[in-house]
Design a protein around this motif. Sequence first.
Motif, PDB file in Angstrom:
ATOM      1  N   MET A  26      13.370  23.179  -6.650  1.00  0.00           N
ATOM      2  CA  MET A  26      12.476  22.088  -6.231  1.00  0.00           C
ATOM      3  C   MET A  26      13.223  20.758  -6.314  1.00  0.00           C
ATOM      4  N   ALA A  27      13.529  20.173  -5.142  1.00  0.00           N
ATOM      5  CA  ALA A  27      14.297  18.931  -5.113  1.00  0.00           C
ATOM      6  C   ALA A  27      13.455  17.760  -5.599  1.00  0.00           C
ATOM      7  N   LEU A  28      14.030  16.954  -6.494  1.00  0.00           N
ATOM      8  CA  LEU A  28      13.329  15.782  -7.009  1.00  0.00           C
ATOM      9  C   LEU A  28      13.790  14.529  -6.273  1.00  0.00           C
ATOM     10  N   VAL A  29      13.915  14.662  -4.951  1.00  0.00           N
ATOM     11  CA  VAL A  29      14.221  13.528  -4.080  1.00  0.00           C
ATOM     12  C   VAL A  29      13.282  13.611  -2.889  1.00  0.00           C
ATOM     13  N   LEU A  30      13.065  12.490  -2.232  1.00  0.00           N
ATOM     14  CA  LEU A  30      12.170  12.450  -1.089  1.00  0.00           C
ATOM     15  C   LEU A  30      12.876  12.895   0.176  1.00  0.00           C
ATOM     16  N   ASN A  31      12.171  13.636   1.023  1.00  0.00           N
ATOM     17  CA  ASN A  31      12.732  13.985   2.323  1.00  0.00           C
ATOM     18  C   ASN A  31      12.476  12.840   3.304  1.00  0.00           C
ATOM     19  N   ASP A  32      12.921  13.001   4.542  1.00  0.00           N
ATOM     20  CA  ASP A  32      12.822  11.912   5.514  1.00  0.00           C
ATOM     21  C   ASP A  32      11.368  11.504   5.774  1.00  0.00           C
ATOM     22  N   GLU A  33      10.478  12.495   5.912  1.00  0.00           N
ATOM     23  CA  GLU A  33       9.074  12.196   6.166  1.00  0.00           C
ATOM     24  C   GLU A  33       8.457  11.440   4.996  1.00  0.00           C
ATOM     25  N   GLU A  34       8.793  11.860   3.774  1.00  0.00           N
ATOM     26  CA  GLU A  34       8.252  11.213   2.586  1.00  0.00           C
ATOM     27  C   GLU A  34       8.784   9.793   2.429  1.00  0.00           C
ATOM     28  N   ARG A  35      10.056   9.590   2.757  1.00  0.00           N
ATOM     29  CA  ARG A  35      10.602   8.230   2.698  1.00  0.00           C
ATOM     30  C   ARG A  35       9.886   7.314   3.695  1.00  0.00           C
ATOM     31  N   MET A  36       9.537   7.869   4.847  1.00  0.00           N
ATOM     32  CA  MET A  36       8.814   7.082   5.840  1.00  0.00           C
ATOM     33  C   MET A  36       7.432   6.701   5.321  1.00  0.00           C
ATOM     34  N   VAL A  37       6.754   7.661   4.664  1.00  0.00           N
ATOM     35  CA  VAL A  37       5.449   7.376   4.071  1.00  0.00           C
ATOM     36  C   VAL A  37       5.583   6.272   3.028  1.00  0.00           C
ATOM     37  N   LYS A  38       6.593   6.382   2.182  1.00  0.00           N
ATOM     38  CA  LYS A  38       6.794   5.383   1.127  1.00  0.00           C
ATOM     39  C   LYS A  38       7.038   3.994   1.706  1.00  0.00           C
ATOM     40  N   GLU A  39       7.919   3.905   2.700  1.00  0.00           N
ATOM     41  CA  GLU A  39       8.216   2.610   3.303  1.00  0.00           C
ATOM     42  C   GLU A  39       6.984   2.015   3.970  1.00  0.00           C
ATOM     43  N   THR A  40       6.221   2.872   4.653  1.00  0.00           N
ATOM     44  CA  THR A  40       5.012   2.398   5.326  1.00  0.00           C
ATOM     45  C   THR A  40       3.973   1.908   4.312  1.00  0.00           C
ATOM     46  N   ALA A  41       3.769   2.703   3.250  1.00  0.00           N
ATOM     47  CA  ALA A  41       2.786   2.332   2.230  1.00  0.00           C
ATOM     48  C   ALA A  41       3.197   1.059   1.499  1.00  0.00           C
ATOM     49  N   ASP A  42       4.469   0.951   1.144  1.00  0.00           N
ATOM     50  CA  ASP A  42       4.938  -0.246   0.451  1.00  0.00           C
ATOM     51  C   ASP A  42       4.696  -1.494   1.297  1.00  0.00           C
ATOM     52  N   GLY A  43       5.044  -1.409   2.583  1.00  0.00           N
ATOM     53  CA  GLY A  43       4.861  -2.556   3.462  1.00  0.00           C
ATOM     54  C   GLY A  43       3.395  -2.884   3.695  1.00  0.00           C
ATOM     55  N   PHE A  44       2.577  -1.837   3.854  1.00  0.00           N
ATOM     56  CA  PHE A  44       1.159  -2.048   4.135  1.00  0.00           C
ATOM     57  C   PHE A  44       0.457  -2.752   2.982  1.00  0.00           C
ATOM     58  N   PHE A  45       0.601  -2.231   1.767  1.00  0.00           N
ATOM     59  CA  PHE A  45      -0.144  -2.807   0.641  1.00  0.00           C
ATOM     60  C   PHE A  45       0.411  -4.164   0.220  1.00  0.00           C
ATOM     61  N   ALA A  46       1.710  -4.372   0.379  1.00  0.00           N
ATOM     62  CA  ALA A  46       2.268  -5.695   0.076  1.00  0.00           C
ATOM     63  C   ALA A  46       1.705  -6.748   1.019  1.00  0.00           C
ATOM     64  N   ALA A  47       1.445  -6.346   2.273  1.00  0.00           N
ATOM     65  CA  ALA A  47       0.936  -7.297   3.260  1.00  0.00           C
ATOM     66  C   ALA A  47      -0.585  -7.414   3.242  1.00  0.00           C
ATOM     67  N   GLU A  48      -1.275  -6.290   3.091  1.00  0.00           N
ATOM     68  CA  GLU A  48      -2.728  -6.263   3.255  1.00  0.00           C
ATOM     69  C   GLU A  48      -3.514  -6.349   1.944  1.00  0.00           C
ATOM     70  N   ALA A  49      -2.903  -5.927   0.840  1.00  0.00           N
ATOM     71  CA  ALA A  49      -3.649  -5.893  -0.424  1.00  0.00           C
ATOM     72  C   ALA A  49      -2.752  -6.239  -1.606  1.00  0.00           C
ATOM     73  N   PRO A  50      -2.133  -7.428  -1.592  1.00  0.00           N
ATOM     74  CA  PRO A  50      -1.290  -7.837  -2.714  1.00  0.00           C
ATOM     75  C   PRO A  50      -2.122  -8.233  -3.929  1.00  0.00           C
ATOM     76  N   VAL A  51      -1.457  -8.632  -4.984  1.00  0.00           N
ATOM     77  CA  VAL A  51      -2.151  -9.019  -6.208  1.00  0.00           C
ATOM     78  C   VAL A  51      -3.097 -10.189  -5.961  1.00  0.00           C
TER      79      VAL A  51
END
Length: 379
Positions: A1-26
Amino acid sequence: MALVLNDEERMVKETADGFFAAEAPVTAMRAIRDARDPMGFSRDLWAKMAAMGFAGVAVPEAHGGTGLGLVAAGLIQEAIGRNLSLSPFLSTSILAATVLARGGTAEQKESFLPRIAAAELVMALAVDEKPRHAPAHVETRAAPHGNGFRLSGTKTHVLDGQVADRIIVSARTGGEAGSRHGISLFLVDPKAKGVKVEARAMVDSRNAARVHLDGVEVDGADLIGPLDEGFAILEAALDAGRACLAAEMLGVSAQSFETTLQYLKTREQFGRPIGSFQALQHRAAHLFCEIELARSVTLKALRALDEGDMRAPVFASLAKAKVGDVAKLATNEAVQMHGGMGMTDDYDVGLFMKRARAAQETFGDSAFHGERVARIMGY
C-alpha cells in the motif's frame, strides 16, 4: 500500500486547497462566527461544494456522486482544516452518506444519496449519549408500535443537528446499554412530533446539538439496515468520520506549523529573527517530523478503508489518536512561539487551537482509541 498520492489524488488535493483558500478562508469563518449565524455555515458555499463534486465524494456514481472514496474525502477535509472552513461536509457527505451507502434500502439510497451529492439537504448522525464518546452505550429505546417504532431518549454532540433535514439515530431494539447487539439505526425527521433539538455553542464555533426524543414515531421504511444489527454499519461510518477528522486535524496542524514558521522568520528579538535561535529550531524540526508521521498514518487509514482492508478499524483508530496528539502539539507550539499574542483573537493560531481540541474529542480521543485498538487485537 503506497503512502503517496497518485496523479488523480494530487489533482483532488490541488483543487481542494485552491477552492477552500479562495471560497472559505479563515476570514469567512470569522464572519459567520461574529454574525452569530444560526445556520453556522454558508448555503452558497455548500452549493459550490456540490458543483465541484465535493459533496458527493463518498456517494456512489450510480446515485449521483463522484464515488472517489475516502482518500479524496480526506484530502478535501485536510483543506477544510487548513482554512477552518465551515460546512456540513463531515456530518452529511461522510457520516450520513456512508451509513446510507452501506445499509440503506434501495428506496432510501435513491431518496437521499443524490440529494446529498447535490447539497440539497443536510443530515446528521446522532450517536453519543454520554459526556465522552461511547457508541455502544445506547439507552435510547425504539419500542415496537404499529408498523414501526416509538423512539425515546437523548443524544448529545450531534454535529449539525440543529440544521439537519434528517437525523440518523442509533436506538436500542434489544440488549442492554453497552452491548453491540440490539442497536438499530433510524431516519428521523427533526420536525416530527416529540423531537426537540437544542443548539449548543462549541468552543470552535461549529454546529452541534442535543436531540431529545419523546415517543417519536417512525415506520418500518425508516429503519436503516437489519433490525438489532446496526452497529456494524454505525462503526463503518464512524471509522470513515474518524479518518476524515484525522485528515482535518492534519490540515490544522500543517497550517499552524506554516503560520508559525513565517512568524519565526519575521519576529525579531535581540536584533535578529527569533527563528535563528537554536532552541526554537529544534522544536520546529521535531514538529515537522511529527506532522509527517501524522500524514502517513492518515493516508494509511483512508486507503485501508477504501480498499476494504480488515485492519481498517485499527488504522482508523491509530490515525485518530496519533493525529489528535500531533494537532495538540502543533497548536500548543504555535501559540507558544507566537508568545502571549498567540491567544488573542487577532491571531488565527488561537482559532486553530480551539478546532484541534474539539476535533480531538469528537468520536473518541487517544485514550478511547488506544483501548479500542487493544480490544481489537485481543488484549
